[in-house]
Write an enzyme that holds these catalytic residues in place. Structure first.
Site, PDB file in Angstrom:
ATOM      1  N   ASP A  81     -12.954  26.229 -15.241  1.00  0.00           N
ATOM      2  CA  ASP A  81     -13.702  25.941 -14.016  1.00  0.00           C
ATOM      3  C   ASP A  81     -13.954  27.223 -13.217  1.00  0.00           C
ATOM      4  OD1 ASP A  81     -10.961  25.971 -13.576  1.00  0.00           O
ATOM      5  OD2 ASP A  81     -10.858  23.935 -12.779  1.00  0.00           O
ATOM      6  N   TYR A  91     -15.256  21.655 -15.875  1.00  0.00           N
ATOM      7  CA  TYR A  91     -15.903  20.364 -15.645  1.00  0.00           C
ATOM      8  C   TYR A  91     -17.394  20.317 -15.948  1.00  0.00           C
ATOM      9  CZ  TYR A  91     -11.347  19.635 -13.816  1.00  0.00           C
ATOM     10  OH  TYR A  91      -9.983  19.553 -13.722  1.00  0.00           O
ATOM     11  N   HIS A 117      -8.169  26.666  -9.915  1.00  0.00           N
ATOM     12  CA  HIS A 117      -7.261  26.118  -8.896  1.00  0.00           C
ATOM     13  C   HIS A 117      -5.833  26.615  -9.122  1.00  0.00           C
ATOM     14  CE1 HIS A 117     -10.498  23.048  -9.511  1.00  0.00           C
ATOM     15  NE2 HIS A 117     -10.541  23.152  -8.193  1.00  0.00           N
ATOM     16  N   GLU A 144       0.817  -1.226   0.000  1.00  0.00           N
ATOM     17  CA  GLU A 144       0.000   0.000   0.000  1.00  0.00           C
ATOM     18  C   GLU A 144       0.849   1.273   0.000  1.00  0.00           C
ATOM     19  OE1 GLU A 144      -3.258   0.571  -0.243  1.00  0.00           O
ATOM     20  OE2 GLU A 144      -3.609  -1.568  -0.514  1.00  0.00           O
ATOM     21  N   ASP A 186      -6.851  28.716 -14.547  1.00  0.00           N
ATOM     22  CA  ASP A 186      -7.720  27.700 -13.945  1.00  0.00           C
ATOM     23  C   ASP A 186      -8.175  28.212 -12.568  1.00  0.00           C
ATOM     24  OD1 ASP A 186      -8.081  24.395 -14.280  1.00  0.00           O
ATOM     25  OD2 ASP A 186      -8.045  25.069 -12.186  1.00  0.00           O
ATOM     26  N   HIS A 230      -1.418  20.359 -11.695  1.00  0.00           N
ATOM     27  CA  HIS A 230      -1.219  19.926 -10.302  1.00  0.00           C
ATOM     28  C   HIS A 230      -0.119  18.864 -10.151  1.00  0.00           C
ATOM     29  CE1 HIS A 230      -4.616  22.261  -9.065  1.00  0.00           C
ATOM     30  NE2 HIS A 230      -5.486  21.557  -9.770  1.00  0.00           N
TER      31      HIS A 230
HETATM   32  C1  SP5 Z   1      -6.957  20.376 -13.227  1.00  0.00           C
HETATM   33  C2  SP5 Z   1      -7.998  20.627 -12.191  1.00  0.00           C
HETATM   34  O1  SP5 Z   1      -8.841  21.512 -12.362  1.00  0.00           O
HETATM   35  N1  SP5 Z   1      -8.006  19.834 -11.113  1.00  0.00           N
HETATM   36  C3  SP5 Z   1      -8.935  20.011 -10.065  1.00  0.00           C
HETATM   37  C4  SP5 Z   1      -8.710  19.064  -8.951  1.00  0.00           C
HETATM   38  C5  SP5 Z   1      -9.635  19.348  -7.790  1.00  0.00           C
HETATM   39  N2  SP5 Z   1      -9.817  18.212  -6.969  1.00  0.00           N
HETATM   40  C6  SP5 Z   1     -10.581  18.446  -5.784  1.00  0.00           C
HETATM   41  C7  SP5 Z   1     -11.748  17.528  -5.688  1.00  0.00           C
HETATM   42  C8  SP5 Z   1     -12.656  17.924  -4.559  1.00  0.00           C
HETATM   43  C9  SP5 Z   1     -13.864  17.025  -4.491  1.00  0.00           C
HETATM   44  N3  SP5 Z   1     -14.785  17.237  -5.600  1.00  0.00           N
HETATM   45  C10 SP5 Z   1     -15.646  18.390  -5.463  1.00  0.00           C
HETATM   46  C11 SP5 Z   1     -16.631  18.525  -6.592  1.00  0.00           C
HETATM   47  C12 SP5 Z   1     -17.001  20.004  -6.828  1.00  0.00           C
HETATM   48  N4  SP5 Z   1     -18.354  20.288  -6.483  1.00  0.00           N
HETATM   49 ZN    ZN Z   2      -9.057  23.433 -11.963  1.00  0.00          ZN
END
Ligand code: SP5
Ligand code: ZN
Length: 352
Positions: A293, A332, A206, A115, A204, A168
């Site tokens: 996004d 997304y 993020h 793991e 983006d 990321h």
């Molecule tokens: C490339 C990119 O945009 N990656 C984003 C990664 C974010 N991951 C966090 C996931 C958090 C849980 N999902 C939340 C859904 C949003 N309502």
């Molecule tokens: Zn993103």
């Protein structure tokens, strides 16, 4: 009017993560291949794009950015997924997918098994390894590389429809749906092909922690990012304005976190601030980590930007007069994603 060269990765449709693990629960994975399908559909309808499949295999360039142990792990985990995820761990209707459950707290040994292994090379539970993952990630990086090669040849705007995304990904860890850092790999390619300086603007929602980290001490790469306040949003551990680069690269990283609900005016101001710094840096090329996004109808629901705003954003970027390489990151909501991309590309070619 000249069409914009567009590339998408040959292997992208085989990569289909089914769920992400969030706070102990399985949630539908947001990085669906429908994203690519819808972007291609809108691009075809728009008539502004010359669409090509990228077949480029850029392993030597990928090795310039990523650790060999990480690459070996990814390749072998994809290849040996049947052994790593036995039948007893696969629910009916699900594909084999490997997720980390423990992250390193000590690293005094040369190698770890069981793991521990995936935990060494991951930093979250949103980014599974499946049978097709390695090939798709390599193909996505190849897509960015082909696009970068056209920029060197003198194209003014090129769009790499990369998926899986990249910003990321660290040199030795996957995370945030990213495995290989497509933008960092394209950037290294440019730097090794005689380009003295480049600037990356990451739009983006993020923070592009992987890209920032890879170039944190490299003065030839300016990295600017406008994103959600990391106190409230992934990737949480970076993207604060005090992160500005280190050593000789001090001042070459620029983070502009914005409050939840920040609208087009505030966003536009941030863009102009980032572009001013980029202008002062005088790079040869402008590379855009393009995530949509930030849209009002995106599931991340942080900024209320409209589809039309991306045209203005594209125009603002193009006014700088530099050749622009666009690399796809997040975004997304497949229903609107294609329109966002077309709007943005329209803006980019309008001013040029
Ligand atoms: C490339 C990119 O945009 N990656 C984003 C990664 C974010 N991951 C966090 C996931 C958090 C849980 N999902 C939340 C859904 C949003 N309502
Ligand atoms: Zn993103």
């Amino acid at each position: 009017m000249k069409e914009i060269p567009v590339f998408y990765p040959e292997q992208t449709f085989f990569h289909q993560p089914q769920y992400e693990l969030h706070k102990g629960e399985r949630m539908p994975h947001l990085d669906s291949s429908a994203r690519v399908t819808q972007i291609l559909k809108s691009l075809r309808e728009s008539g502004i794009a010359d669409i090509n499949i990228a077949y480029f295999y850029g392993m030597p360039w990928i090795e310039q950015v990523h650790d060999s142990r990480y690459l070996t792990f990814l390749a072998q985990a994809s290849q040996n997924i049947e052994k790593l995820v036995p039948d007893s761990e696969v629910s009916p209707g699900e594909k084999r997918a490997l997720y980390p459950s423990i992250f390193p707290y000590s690293q005094r040994c040369k190698s770890y098994g069981g793991e521990a292994e995936i935990g060494l090379f991951s930093y979250d539970t949103y980014t599974p390894v499946m049978a097709e993952t390695f090939a798709a990630a390599v193909s996505s990086a190849g897509c960015a590389l082909v696009a970068a090669s056209l920029i060197i040849e003198g194209e003014k705007v090129v769009y790499a429809l990369c998926r899986p995304p990249g910003h990321h990904a660290l040199k030795d860890k996957m995370g945030g749906y990213c495995y290989l850092n497509n933008m960092a790999i394209a950037t290294q390619y440019l730097l090794k092909n005689g380009v003295e300086k480049v600037a990356i603007l990451d739009i983006d929602v993020h923070h592009g922690n992987g890209t920032q980290e890879i170039f944190y001490d490299i003065p030839r790469v300016f990295y600017a990012s406008i994103h959600a306040n990391p106190n409230l949003m992934y990737p949480y551990f970076s993207g604060y304005s005090e992160e500005t680069g280190t050593g000789a690269a001090r001042g070459t990283k620029c983070n502009i976190p914005l409050a939840k609900g920040s609208g087009e005016e505030v966003y536009q101001e941030a863009v102009e601030k980032a572009l001013k710094q980029i202008r002062d840096f005088s790079p040869k090329y402008l590379l855009i980590s393009a995530g949509f996004d930030t849209h009002k109808d995106d599931p991340f629901n942080f900024f209320p930007l409209s589809t039309e705003y991306y045209e203005k954003l594209g125009e603002t970027i193009a006014k700088h007069g530099l050749p622009v390489l666009v690399v796809q990151e997040g975004g997304y909501n497949p229903e609107i994603l294609g329109y966002c991309v077309v709007s943005f590309l329209h803006g980019l070619i309008k001013a040029s």
